[in-house]
Design a protein around this motif. Structure first.
Motif, PDB file in Angstrom:
ATOM      1  N   PHE A   1     -10.097   1.517  13.054  1.00 18.60           N
ATOM      2  CA  PHE A   1     -10.671   0.383  12.325  1.00 18.60           C
ATOM      3  C   PHE A   1     -11.805  -0.206  13.131  1.00 18.60           C
ATOM      4  O   PHE A   1     -11.682  -0.409  14.331  1.00 18.60           O
TER       5      PHE A   1
ATOM      6  N   ASN B   1     -11.809   0.492   7.608  1.00 19.08           N
ATOM      7  CA  ASN B   1     -11.168   1.762   7.903  1.00 19.08           C
ATOM      8  C   ASN B   1     -12.264   2.815   8.033  1.00 19.08           C
ATOM      9  O   ASN B   1     -13.059   3.009   7.111  1.00 19.08           O
TER      10      ASN B   1
ATOM     11  N   ILE C   1      -0.446  -2.581  13.373  1.00 17.46           N
ATOM     12  CA  ILE C   1      -1.855  -2.957  13.170  1.00 17.46           C
ATOM     13  C   ILE C   1      -2.154  -4.253  13.911  1.00 17.46           C
ATOM     14  O   ILE C   1      -3.184  -4.370  14.580  1.00 17.46           O
TER      15      ILE C   1
ATOM     16  N   VAL D   1       0.034   4.741  13.869  1.00 15.92           N
ATOM     17  CA  VAL D   1       0.899   4.428  12.730  1.00 15.92           C
ATOM     18  C   VAL D   1       1.748   5.664  12.443  1.00 15.92           C
ATOM     19  O   VAL D   1       1.472   6.741  12.984  1.00 15.92           O
TER      20      VAL D   1
ATOM     21  N   ILE E   1      -5.213   2.714  16.197  1.00 16.92           N
ATOM     22  CA  ILE E   1      -3.842   2.234  16.022  1.00 16.92           C
ATOM     23  C   ILE E   1      -2.925   3.379  15.627  1.00 16.92           C
ATOM     24  O   ILE E   1      -3.181   4.097  14.655  1.00 16.92           O
TER      25      ILE E   1
END
Length: 157
Positions: free
Chosen positions: A150, A96, A126, A143, A141
């Motif tokens: 990432f 991360n 993910i 979310v 990504i």
């Protein structure tokens, strides 16, 4: 037309065993419950009979759905998979970018997903974001809390 989904040999066996249990154990139980309720008299005012019929309908729906999933299920030959990109059954080590935390996930079919054991669905946000990435790539990504970034550190099987 059934949708093709990919499983490990273990995951497919588990799915088949569950279907077998539903057909061989649960279906006879549902029929027995209907028979017992029917023996109690007037069917027009028999809530137990209605409940047993409803439960049987739900069970048959579940069996039908599992049969549909199994008809499109394919076992992945892990030895033939490309290790340069993230694919189903890839074990991916990611970092991360915000908090520096490193995690390792295995991408699996939806029915095999279990976050406690590090298995995430290829259909999860993910999982979808990692598919097709290579070592050194950054996956952005979407979310619910925004966009997570990432770094792909390692891909293995």
């Amino acid at each position: 037309m059934s949708k093709v989904s990919y499983y490990t040999a273990e995951g497919l066996k588990k799915l088949r065993n569950e279907l077998s249990h539903l057909k061989d154990v649960e279906r006879p139980k549902a029929s027995q419950a209907i028979g017992e309720a029917r023996d109690k008299g007037d069917l027009s005012e028999n809530a137990e009979y209605d409940a047993a019929k409803e439960a049987q309908g739900m069970l048959e729906m579940k069996i039908s759905k599992m049969e549909e999933i199994l008809s499109g299920a394919r076992v992945i030959d892990e030895s033939q998979l490309d290790l340069t990109k993230v694919l189903a059954l890839s074990k991916v080590k990611i970092k991360n970018q915000i908090n520096g935390m490193e995690m390792t996930y295995t991408l699996v079919a939806e029915s095999e997903a279990d976050l406690a054991t590090g298995k995430i669905s290829v259909n999860s946000p993910i999982g979808k974001g990692l598919l097709g990435k290579s070592v050194g790539d950054t996956a952005e990504i979407q979310v619910p809390n925004g966009i997570m970034k990432f770094d792909i550190l390692e891909i293995s099987r």
